[in-house]
Motif scaffolding. Structure first.
Motif, PDB file in Angstrom:
ATOM      1  N   GLY A  97       0.337  -7.474 -19.108  1.00 15.75           N
ATOM      2  CA  GLY A  97      -0.493  -8.560 -20.132  1.00 15.75           C
ATOM      3  C   GLY A  97       0.285  -9.777 -19.820  1.00 15.75           C
ATOM      4  O   GLY A  97      -0.057 -10.890 -20.278  1.00 15.75           O
ATOM      5  N   ALA A  98       1.599  -9.747 -18.890  1.00 14.00           N
ATOM      6  CA  ALA A  98       2.198 -11.255 -18.672  1.00 14.00           C
ATOM      7  C   ALA A  98       1.419 -12.023 -17.920  1.00 14.00           C
ATOM      8  O   ALA A  98       0.553 -11.663 -17.152  1.00 14.00           O
ATOM      9  N   ALA A  99       1.418 -13.318 -18.026  1.00 14.71           N
ATOM     10  CA  ALA A  99       0.646 -14.264 -17.270  1.00 14.71           C
ATOM     11  C   ALA A  99       1.081 -14.161 -15.844  1.00 14.71           C
ATOM     12  O   ALA A  99       0.285 -14.431 -14.897  1.00 14.71           O
ATOM     13  N   THR A 100       2.397 -13.974 -15.635  1.00 11.88           N
ATOM     14  CA  THR A 100       2.935 -13.863 -14.063  1.00 11.88           C
ATOM     15  C   THR A 100       3.216 -12.309 -13.903  1.00 11.88           C
ATOM     16  O   THR A 100       4.195 -11.898 -14.726  1.00 11.88           O
ATOM     17  N   PRO A 101       2.779 -11.660 -12.956  1.00 15.01           N
ATOM     18  CA  PRO A 101       3.231 -10.371 -12.666  1.00 15.01           C
ATOM     19  C   PRO A 101       4.741 -10.181 -12.452  1.00 15.01           C
ATOM     20  O   PRO A 101       5.520 -10.931 -11.932  1.00 15.01           O
ATOM     21  N   THR A 102       5.379  -9.355 -13.246  1.00 11.88           N
ATOM     22  CA  THR A 102       6.854  -9.038 -13.251  1.00 11.88           C
ATOM     23  C   THR A 102       6.941  -7.579 -12.482  1.00 11.88           C
ATOM     24  O   THR A 102       6.148  -6.655 -12.046  1.00 11.88           O
ATOM     25  N   THR A 103       8.083  -7.037 -12.411  1.00 12.21           N
ATOM     26  CA  THR A 103       8.370  -5.618 -12.094  1.00 12.21           C
ATOM     27  C   THR A 103       9.102  -4.784 -13.141  1.00 12.21           C
ATOM     28  O   THR A 103      10.420  -4.432 -12.817  1.00 12.21           O
ATOM     29  N   PRO A 104       8.584  -4.629 -14.235  1.00 16.08           N
ATOM     30  CA  PRO A 104       9.216  -3.685 -15.288  1.00 16.08           C
ATOM     31  C   PRO A 104       8.963  -2.168 -14.749  1.00 16.08           C
ATOM     32  O   PRO A 104       8.486  -1.767 -13.774  1.00 16.08           O
ATOM     33  N   THR A 105       9.082  -1.506 -15.910  1.00 11.43           N
ATOM     34  CA  THR A 105       8.805   0.086 -15.520  1.00 11.43           C
ATOM     35  C   THR A 105       7.378   0.379 -15.463  1.00 11.43           C
ATOM     36  O   THR A 105       6.583  -0.295 -16.232  1.00 11.43           O
ATOM     37  N   LEU A 106       7.072   1.381 -14.730  1.00 19.01           N
ATOM     38  CA  LEU A 106       5.770   2.007 -14.619  1.00 19.01           C
ATOM     39  C   LEU A 106       5.600   3.030 -15.454  1.00 19.01           C
ATOM     40  O   LEU A 106       5.819   3.994 -14.920  1.00 19.01           O
ATOM     41  N   TYR A 107       4.958   2.515 -16.769  1.00 18.45           N
ATOM     42  CA  TYR A 107       4.883   3.701 -17.521  1.00 18.45           C
ATOM     43  C   TYR A 107       3.226   3.639 -18.055  1.00 18.45           C
ATOM     44  O   TYR A 107       2.554   2.762 -17.724  1.00 18.45           O
ATOM     45  N   PRO A 108       2.915   4.705 -18.583  1.00 16.83           N
ATOM     46  CA  PRO A 108       1.628   4.929 -18.792  1.00 16.83           C
ATOM     47  C   PRO A 108       0.955   3.742 -19.691  1.00 16.83           C
ATOM     48  O   PRO A 108       1.683   2.905 -20.437  1.00 16.83           O
ATOM     49  N   THR A 109      -0.212   3.423 -19.523  1.00 15.35           N
ATOM     50  CA  THR A 109      -1.310   2.405 -19.804  1.00 15.35           C
ATOM     51  C   THR A 109      -0.790   1.110 -19.097  1.00 15.35           C
ATOM     52  O   THR A 109      -1.623   0.036 -19.346  1.00 15.35           O
ATOM     53  N   SER A 110       0.178   0.898 -18.245  1.00 16.40           N
ATOM     54  CA  SER A 110       0.382  -0.359 -17.655  1.00 16.40           C
ATOM     55  C   SER A 110      -0.518  -0.272 -16.181  1.00 16.40           C
ATOM     56  O   SER A 110      -0.794   0.440 -15.742  1.00 16.40           O
ATOM     57  N   THR A 111      -0.523  -1.559 -15.756  1.00 15.09           N
ATOM     58  CA  THR A 111      -1.257  -1.569 -14.461  1.00 15.09           C
ATOM     59  C   THR A 111      -0.458  -2.077 -13.434  1.00 15.09           C
ATOM     60  O   THR A 111       0.177  -2.980 -13.544  1.00 15.09           O
ATOM     61  N   VAL A 112      -0.562  -1.279 -12.249  1.00 20.30           N
ATOM     62  CA  VAL A 112       0.174  -1.436 -11.284  1.00 20.30           C
ATOM     63  C   VAL A 112      -0.582  -2.081  -9.943  1.00 20.30           C
ATOM     64  O   VAL A 112      -1.700  -1.754  -9.733  1.00 20.30           O
ATOM     65  N   TYR A 113       0.182  -3.120  -9.712  1.00 20.59           N
ATOM     66  CA  TYR A 113      -0.501  -4.103  -8.290  1.00 20.59           C
ATOM     67  C   TYR A 113      -0.022  -3.390  -7.010  1.00 20.59           C
ATOM     68  O   TYR A 113       1.148  -3.684  -6.784  1.00 20.59           O
ATOM     69  N   PHE A 114      -0.980  -2.676  -6.250  1.00 22.83           N
ATOM     70  CA  PHE A 114      -0.606  -2.411  -4.869  1.00 22.83           C
ATOM     71  C   PHE A 114      -1.123  -3.241  -3.937  1.00 22.83           C
ATOM     72  O   PHE A 114      -2.087  -3.549  -3.685  1.00 22.83           O
ATOM     73  N   ASP A 115      -0.073  -4.172  -3.218  1.00 21.95           N
ATOM     74  CA  ASP A 115      -0.349  -5.042  -2.290  1.00 21.95           C
ATOM     75  C   ASP A 115      -0.409  -4.860  -0.821  1.00 21.95           C
ATOM     76  O   ASP A 115       0.697  -4.001  -0.589  1.00 21.95           O
ATOM     77  N   PHE A 116      -1.215  -4.915  -0.175  1.00 21.07           N
ATOM     78  CA  PHE A 116      -1.356  -4.726   1.420  1.00 21.07           C
ATOM     79  C   PHE A 116      -1.402  -6.020   2.107  1.00 21.07           C
ATOM     80  O   PHE A 116      -1.962  -7.003   1.879  1.00 21.07           O
ATOM     81  N   VAL A 117      -0.521  -6.045   3.061  1.00 11.59           N
ATOM     82  CA  VAL A 117      -0.602  -7.023   4.092  1.00 11.59           C
ATOM     83  C   VAL A 117      -1.232  -6.631   5.298  1.00 11.59           C
ATOM     84  O   VAL A 117      -1.151  -5.795   6.017  1.00 11.59           O
ATOM     85  N   VAL A 118      -2.838  -7.404   5.460  1.00  9.77           N
ATOM     86  CA  VAL A 118      -3.560  -7.078   6.525  1.00  9.77           C
ATOM     87  C   VAL A 118      -3.400  -8.150   7.596  1.00  9.77           C
ATOM     88  O   VAL A 118      -3.417  -9.254   7.311  1.00  9.77           O
ATOM     89  N   LYS A 119      -2.990  -7.742   8.967  1.00  9.28           N
ATOM     90  CA  LYS A 119      -2.616  -8.704   9.814  1.00  9.28           C
ATOM     91  C   LYS A 119      -3.847  -8.691  11.065  1.00  9.28           C
ATOM     92  O   LYS A 119      -4.352  -7.567  11.368  1.00  9.28           O
ATOM     93  N   ASN A 120      -4.170  -9.709  11.624  1.00  8.81           N
ATOM     94  CA  ASN A 120      -4.991  -9.986  12.642  1.00  8.81           C
ATOM     95  C   ASN A 120      -4.014  -9.789  13.806  1.00  8.81           C
ATOM     96  O   ASN A 120      -3.266 -10.678  14.291  1.00  8.81           O
ATOM     97  N   GLU A 121      -4.184  -8.504  14.569  1.00  8.96           N
ATOM     98  CA  GLU A 121      -3.518  -8.097  15.775  1.00  8.96           C
ATOM     99  C   GLU A 121      -3.967  -8.536  16.909  1.00  8.96           C
ATOM    100  O   GLU A 121      -3.270  -8.245  18.133  1.00  8.96           O
ATOM    101  N   GLY A 122      -5.190  -9.130  16.971  1.00  7.45           N
ATOM    102  CA  GLY A 122      -5.716  -9.799  18.033  1.00  7.45           C
ATOM    103  C   GLY A 122      -5.094 -10.859  18.539  1.00  7.45           C
ATOM    104  O   GLY A 122      -4.256 -11.344  18.117  1.00  7.45           O
ATOM    105  N   ASN A 123      -5.452 -11.550  19.664  1.00 10.52           N
ATOM    106  CA  ASN A 123      -5.094 -12.719  19.999  1.00 10.52           C
ATOM    107  C   ASN A 123      -6.099 -13.913  20.063  1.00 10.52           C
ATOM    108  O   ASN A 123      -5.912 -14.826  20.749  1.00 10.52           O
ATOM    109  N   ASP A 124      -7.195 -13.751  19.270  1.00 10.63           N
ATOM    110  CA  ASP A 124      -8.118 -14.563  18.888  1.00 10.63           C
ATOM    111  C   ASP A 124      -8.149 -14.883  17.389  1.00 10.63           C
ATOM    112  O   ASP A 124      -8.033 -13.787  16.733  1.00 10.63           O
ATOM    113  N   PRO A 125      -8.774 -15.891  16.799  1.00  9.39           N
ATOM    114  CA  PRO A 125      -9.162 -16.035  15.427  1.00  9.39           C
ATOM    115  C   PRO A 125     -10.307 -14.993  15.186  1.00  9.39           C
ATOM    116  O   PRO A 125     -11.328 -14.756  15.920  1.00  9.39           O
ATOM    117  N   THR A 126     -10.068 -14.249  13.948  1.00  2.00           N
ATOM    118  CA  THR A 126     -11.254 -13.377  13.400  1.00  2.00           C
ATOM    119  C   THR A 126     -11.484 -13.420  12.119  1.00  2.00           C
ATOM    120  O   THR A 126     -10.708 -13.731  11.340  1.00  2.00           O
TER     121      THR A 126
END
Length: 876
Positions: A97-126
């Motif tokens: 519920g905070a304006a800025t996501p922090t890293t407190p305890t992962l307890y029930p009813t909390s929302t967890v943000y799973f972040d993934f880094v997706v990379k263009n592994e090619g050698n051209d824009p896409t």
């Protein structure tokens, strides 16, 4: 041995052929550091720059050390390849519920943000297609519905033609999925998947999220696109090629991917566990310079103290009731305190993510940083745990904070933080001795007043120095008088004698030295206004002179290594003159050091003649002479022995102890020799669609491969170049070719040319050069040719095979005697060749195999240079 240019043609063929094994192929690299782990998995040569570098090692006959060398790097760029990878982000913020996501305890009813880094592994824009739902979302093994997937960041790490849209704001992705804007080669997109932990989830339950769907695919990265298991493609993560000519797009479709649109797809998973709430415990370590704490935890901060800045650092260690470490953190020592008594960051510490509901916790200040779960810094039960401080500090409060709890007994109202766990420490003064001006000492009884400056250089960082204590009877002294009381060695008190600053400045310390040249050394400690003595004992000196003598010698360029100890250094043709010495190169200094006082007498730069001379040297004194690239400071410590880069000694650089006596001393000579400088330079000279159609311009983009005919290269004294630093002895217009040959396509052939020379200095022996080949190219040793003329356009002749000198290896089995670290540290090799340049005569023609290669003495003299060529093919 004979000069190299006098050895017959057969020798030159073997020498040049032996150097051919230098095609170590470096990995393809992006413009900036890659935050994702190496992915591999491309269907052809990896995207980006294809680099190639030679490696070698040889024995420098100057000192028989093994010297690794590398060539410069040459490169080509591979044509358009599509590719995509995904990886879990290094951070896992959550939202309560905070304006800025922090890293407190992962307890029930909390929302967890799973972040993934997706990379263009090619050698051209896409463009990258981001799915609107994850393919897997479970908590404790039960499927849950993910929240709105969003793009939270674009990171463009390479420039492209046109404008790339970037934003740090969240961009929502609809359930059916959505393309991103164009992402350049090597660019990244951060995708966020929110998961809400259901009420009642057990402690330790696993949260599992997968972005993308590569079920049934051979790989989870860089794999041709296949519609996901749901049959709609809505949960697939894949590339979507830009229209030709937009945002730097290369015309045409990628070489790989699915057969219809040449797309590649990827997926990534990450997990976390539900845990109990955490608390934060914090405090501050104050620099209690006036001892207001007085061995308690009260009144540590009385309005005058600031946070302590401790070097080396100290650690706050949290210990549980069982005596085991719960957490350890460094006390901050580089913050800003502001005005006296304010709450700056210096001295603060904080333990975060500590499990709640614990009793009997202790905090210990320690110079060690123990591992979590280890016993406390001092073995035993918590009652006998003891802390430690660095040398120069002492405690004004206990070093272990008494037992406390992180629960108020109400498990529904656990406090978020526990503060005020403060300590007091005090920095000890430092005794700093000085030397009084030299005086002439006549025989008989003499009372010399010790100047206050011998002691008053002492300092106290958090207070003032109030008094001094002489801890032992001074050396070379008949008697000492302190504040009117005389002492000899027979009656000097065991615990020393203390006197105040006022007594000292009133001339309260006098000494009667022994007769003749000597130095009276007074050992003392400083005492601060808190009554604490310095941890160190300093020395104040009173030097007295006698007659003087002269000490001289020569630093000789011992080119033939004729020195035996300090004898036979100078033989026919050797002098002390070399451009290295004096003002023409790196300065080298001769320093005369007094072993009786452990102080430098004098130091001087050695001129181009190599001759040094010290006058007015104290007679009958034990001294030594040393040579160094650092000047000695009069009355200071001896400088470290060192020679300029690229030089070693044929004698020791320390003369050893000798007594100056009463007469001049000459011929304190030293020998040095310049190291060998074996150099290898690499260029790309031809590219072709077939081995038979190689040409001197790139057929793909017409990049010229003739290079600059004026190139002339050598490298720094470590023979380990990143940038050429000075011109060597290459013949004019000899080196041609390019270091960046433009774009190549899978299947193209590349010709590499390696130029070599022992540029100067001592013989290079036991030379071995290696050619570990990176997996993105294939290599055929039968393509090797050599050239014995000064014309680099000559095709050359085939290299004769000599099995006793050539070692063909496979995979990563690079011989340990090769300098192959540049090739083997970054990925899998495709085998290669290791070749000995020099040997001891075990081959088919012993007379053609020298044991060493001499250094060049001028441009092309002797003829210790040449070139060879070989061919690779970019994997189709």
């Amino acid at each position: 041995m004979k000069p190299l240019h006098q050895i017959d043609k057969r020798y030159r063929q073997i020498l040049i052929a032996s150097l051919i094994s230098s095609g170590s192929l470096l990995p393809l690299v992006p413009a900036l550091a890659d935050p994702l782990s190496p992915t591999g998995g491309q269907n052809s040569a990896a995207p980006g720059v294809l680099q190639n570098q030679a490696t070698a090692a040889f024995t420098d006959s100057a000192d028989n050390t093994i010297v690794p060398i590398v060539s410069d790097i040459v490169s080509v760029t591979v044509a358009e390849i599509a590719g995509i990878s995904a990886a879990a982000s290094a951070t896992l913020p959550i939202n309560n519920g905070a304006a800025t996501p922090t890293t407190p305890t992962l307890y029930p009813t909390s929302t967890v943000y799973f972040d993934f880094v997706v990379k263009n592994e090619g050698n051209d824009p896409t463009r990258l297609f981001i799915p609107g739902v994850p393919s897997v979302a479970t908590v404790g093994g039960t499927a849950v519905t993910a929240g709105q997937i969003t793009i939270v960041n674009y990171n463009t790490v390479a420039p492209v033609t046109g404008t790339v849209t970037t934003t740090a704001a969240s961009t929502p992705i609809p359930t059916a999925g959505q393309d991103t804007t164009s992402v350049p080669a090597g660019g990244y997109v951060t995708v966020r998947v929110p998961i809400t932990i259901p009420f009642g989830t057990a402690n330790g339950a696993v949260i599992n999220v997968t972005l993308g769907n590569t079920a049934g695919q051979p790989s989870n990265i860089n794999t041709p696109f296949v519609i996901g298991a749901n049959g709609t493609g809505g949960n697939d993560l894949y590339t979507d090629d830009n229209p030709d000519g937009t945002l730097g797009e290369t015309n045409g479709m990628p070489f790989n991917g699915d057969s219809t649109y040449h797309r590649q797809e990827a997926s990534a998973s990450q997990t976390s566990n539900v845990v109990v709430p955490k608390v934060t415990i914090s405090g501050k370590v104050y620099d209690d310079g006036n001892n207001s704490a007085n061995n308690t935890f009260t009144n540590v901060q009385d309005g005058t103290e600031s946070g302590a800045v401790v070097t080396p650092p100290i650690y706050a260690v949290l210990v549980n009731s069982a005596g085991n470490v719960v957490a350890s953190t460094q006390v901050i020592n580089n913050g800003t305190n502001g005005t006296t008594g304010t709450n700056g960051t210096n001295g603060t510490y904080s333990f975060t993510n500590i499990d709640g509901y614990q009793n009997g916790l202790y905090i210990v200040l320690s110079t060690t940083n123990p591992a979590v779960g280890a016993p406390a810094p001092t073995a035993g039960t918590p009652a006998v745990i003891a802390g430690t401080l660095p040398t120069g500090w002492t405690a004004t409060s206990p070093l272990i904070y008494t037992a406390f709890s992180v629960t108020n007994g109400d498990t529904t109202a656990l406090a978020a933080s526990y503060t005020g766990k403060d300590f007091g420490i005090e920095q000890l003064p430092t005794a700093v001795g000085a030397s009084a001006p030299t005086q002439v000492n006549s025989t008989g009884i003499n009372q010399f007043t010790v100047p206050a400056t011998v002691f008053t250089g002492s300092t106290d960082p958090d207070g003032t120095v109030a008094s001094y204590k002489i801890t032992a009877f001074p050396s070379n002294t008949v008697s000492i008088q302190i504040n009117g009381t005389p002492y000899t060695s027979a009656n000097f008190p065991t615990g020393g004698v203390t006197f105040t600053l006022a007594q000292l400045t009133g001339g309260g310390v006098k000494v009667d030295p022994i007769d003749g040249a000597s130095t009276v050394n007074i050992l003392f400690q400083a005492i601060d206004n808190a009554g604490k003595s310095s941890a160190n004992t300093a020395t104040g000196s009173m030097p007295f002179t006698a007659a003087a003598v002269t000490v001289s010698g020569t630093v000789i360029d011992d080119k033939d290594k004729s020195a035996t100890g300090f004898t036979n250094i100078l033989t026919n043709g050797e002098t002390g003159t070399d451009t290295l010495f004096g003002t023409n190169g790196t300065p080298i200094y001769a320093t005369l050091y007094n072993l009786d006082t452990s102080q430098v007498i004098a130091s001087q730069v050695i001129p181009s003649t190599g001759i040094y001379s010290f006058s007015n040297v104290p007679a009958t004194t034990n001294v030594k002479v040393l040579i160094s690239t650092t000047a000695g400071v009069a009355n200071g410590a001896a400088p470290a022995i060192a020679l300029p880069g690229g030089w070693v000694g044929t004698t020791a650089q320390d003369s050893g102890s000798f007594n100056t006596g009463l007469f001049p001393i000459a011929n304190k000579d030293f020998g040095v020799i310049q190291r060998a400088k074996l150099v290898i330079v690499k260029r790309i000279t031809k590219i072709g669609k077939t081995a038979a159609t190689m040409q001197t311009s790139n057929p793909n983009d017409q990049t010229p491969l003739t290079g600059s005919t004026g190139d002339s290269f050598n490298f720094n004294a470590t023979n380990n170049p990143t940038v050429p630093t000075y011109t060597g002895n290459w013949p004019a217009n000899y080196i041609v070719g390019s270091t960046n040959a433009g774009k190549v396509l899978p299947g193209d052939f590349i010709e590499y040319t390696i130029y070599f020379m022992n540029n100067q200095g001592a013989d290079a022996k036991n030379i071995k050069i290696c050619d570990p080949i990176r997996g993105n190219q294939s290599y055929n040793p039968s393509s090797i040719s050599l050239n014995l003329t000064s014309d680099p356009t000559v095709t050359g002749t085939a290299v004769p095979d000599n099995a006793s000198r050539i070692n063909v290896f496979t995979g990563n089995a690079v011989p340990l005697t090769c300098n192959a670290s540049a090739a083997t540290s970054t990925g899998t090799n495709n085998g290669g060749v290791a070749i000995d340049i020099t040997t001891i005569g075990t081959g088919t023609a012993a007379t053609d195999q020298p044991v060493g290669v001499p250094g060049a003495t001028g441009v092309g003299t002797p003829n210790t240079y040449g070139l060879f060529r070989f061919r690779t093919q970019v994997k189709p």
